[in-house]
Design a protein around this motif. Structure first.
Motif, PDB file in Angstrom:
ATOM      1  N   GLU A 126      15.644  87.924  59.652  1.00 36.92           N
ATOM      2  CA  GLU A 126      16.889  87.681  60.401  1.00 36.92           C
ATOM      3  C   GLU A 126      16.645  86.849  61.651  1.00 36.92           C
ATOM      4  O   GLU A 126      17.479  86.036  62.022  1.00 36.92           O
ATOM      5  CB  GLU A 126      17.556  89.002  60.784  1.00 36.92           C
ATOM      6  N   VAL A 127      15.504  87.042  62.303  1.00 39.70           N
ATOM      7  CA  VAL A 127      15.246  86.322  63.552  1.00 39.70           C
ATOM      8  C   VAL A 127      15.212  84.815  63.326  1.00 39.70           C
ATOM      9  O   VAL A 127      15.517  84.038  64.221  1.00 39.70           O
ATOM     10  CB  VAL A 127      13.946  86.831  64.222  1.00 39.70           C
ATOM     11  N   ARG A 128      14.897  84.386  62.120  1.00 41.18           N
ATOM     12  CA  ARG A 128      14.867  82.953  61.816  1.00 41.18           C
ATOM     13  C   ARG A 128      16.262  82.330  61.866  1.00 41.18           C
ATOM     14  O   ARG A 128      16.395  81.120  61.936  1.00 41.18           O
ATOM     15  CB  ARG A 128      14.279  82.715  60.430  1.00 41.18           C
ATOM     16  N   TRP A 159      18.566  82.895  64.224  1.00 43.19           N
ATOM     17  CA  TRP A 159      19.143  83.035  65.554  1.00 43.19           C
ATOM     18  C   TRP A 159      20.079  81.894  65.906  1.00 43.19           C
ATOM     19  O   TRP A 159      21.117  82.085  66.516  1.00 43.19           O
ATOM     20  CB  TRP A 159      18.038  83.150  66.608  1.00 43.19           C
ATOM     21  N   TYR A 160      19.718  80.676  65.509  1.00 40.07           N
ATOM     22  CA  TYR A 160      20.517  79.517  65.882  1.00 40.07           C
ATOM     23  C   TYR A 160      21.889  79.550  65.222  1.00 40.07           C
ATOM     24  O   TYR A 160      22.854  79.028  65.776  1.00 40.07           O
ATOM     25  CB  TYR A 160      19.791  78.218  65.543  1.00 40.07           C
ATOM     26  N   GLN A 161      22.018  80.181  64.057  1.00 45.59           N
ATOM     27  CA  GLN A 161      23.319  80.298  63.400  1.00 45.59           C
ATOM     28  C   GLN A 161      24.265  81.131  64.273  1.00 45.59           C
ATOM     29  O   GLN A 161      25.412  80.771  64.485  1.00 45.59           O
ATOM     30  CB  GLN A 161      23.178  80.947  62.019  1.00 45.59           C
ATOM     31  N   TYR A 162      23.755  82.253  64.754  1.00 44.24           N
ATOM     32  CA  TYR A 162      24.571  83.099  65.629  1.00 44.24           C
ATOM     33  C   TYR A 162      24.900  82.363  66.924  1.00 44.24           C
ATOM     34  O   TYR A 162      26.020  82.419  67.420  1.00 44.24           O
ATOM     35  CB  TYR A 162      23.852  84.417  65.930  1.00 44.24           C
ATOM     36  N   TYR A 163      23.925  81.674  67.454  1.00 46.55           N
ATOM     37  CA  TYR A 163      24.111  80.950  68.706  1.00 46.55           C
ATOM     38  C   TYR A 163      25.221  79.913  68.593  1.00 46.55           C
ATOM     39  O   TYR A 163      26.119  79.843  69.429  1.00 46.55           O
ATOM     40  CB  TYR A 163      22.794  80.287  69.102  1.00 46.55           C
ATOM     41  N   GLY A 192      27.085  80.028  72.675  1.00 44.79           N
ATOM     42  CA  GLY A 192      26.233  78.912  72.283  1.00 44.79           C
ATOM     43  C   GLY A 192      26.846  77.568  72.631  1.00 44.79           C
ATOM     44  O   GLY A 192      26.171  76.662  73.127  1.00 44.79           O
ATOM     45  N   LEU A 207       9.872  79.783  69.644  1.00 45.34           N
ATOM     46  CA  LEU A 207       9.994  80.884  68.687  1.00 45.34           C
ATOM     47  C   LEU A 207       8.824  80.868  67.704  1.00 45.34           C
ATOM     48  O   LEU A 207       8.250  81.900  67.391  1.00 45.34           O
ATOM     49  CB  LEU A 207      11.321  80.795  67.935  1.00 45.34           C
ATOM     50  N   ARG A 257       6.032  83.818  67.222  1.00 47.48           N
ATOM     51  CA  ARG A 257       5.826  84.423  65.910  1.00 47.48           C
ATOM     52  C   ARG A 257       4.350  84.356  65.540  1.00 47.48           C
ATOM     53  O   ARG A 257       3.788  85.310  65.035  1.00 47.48           O
ATOM     54  CB  ARG A 257       6.674  83.702  64.861  1.00 47.48           C
TER      55      ARG A 257
END
Length: 106
Positions: A58-60, A62-66, A72, A95, A99
């Motif tokens: 899910e952390v990959r 992040w930019y979608q949510y942003y 954002g 990031l 990682r």
């Protein structure tokens, strides 16, 4: 295609257009002679779309949510247009470094 008199064709698309090409190929395989989908979302399993993946995956995203939130848009709007791409590239690089540093497999 009908309006142009094209019976069959290679379907192609980039990003969301790639998803559209994949869906069209799935819905009309008799009209599709080939498929090129670049950097797209392909076809989504709607039934499982809201089931969260492991946090490491899910952390990959992040930019979608942003980008989908006002936060954002406002964050990027405060930067000159020529610096937005550099800013996003730097965020992705940070990031990736985090990682790598957090990996436990050596």
């Amino acid at each position: 295609m009908d309006a142009l008199g094209v019976k069959r064709a290679v379907f192609a698309g980039y990003d969301w257009g790639g998803r559209a090409a994949c869906v069209a190929a799935a819905l009309w395989p008799d009209r599709c002679t080939g498929l090129v989908s670049v950097n797209g979302y392909l076809i989504q399993d709607i039934a499982k779309a809201m089931v969260p993946a492991k946090p490491e995956r899910e952390v990959r995203l992040w930019y979608q949510y942003y980008f989908q939130l006002e936060r954002g848009r406002a964050g990027l709007a405060g930067r000159p247009a020529r610096h937005r791409q550099d800013f996003m590239a730097a965020m992705v690089a940070k990031l990736a470094v985090r990682r790598r540093d957090l990996r436990t497999d050596g």
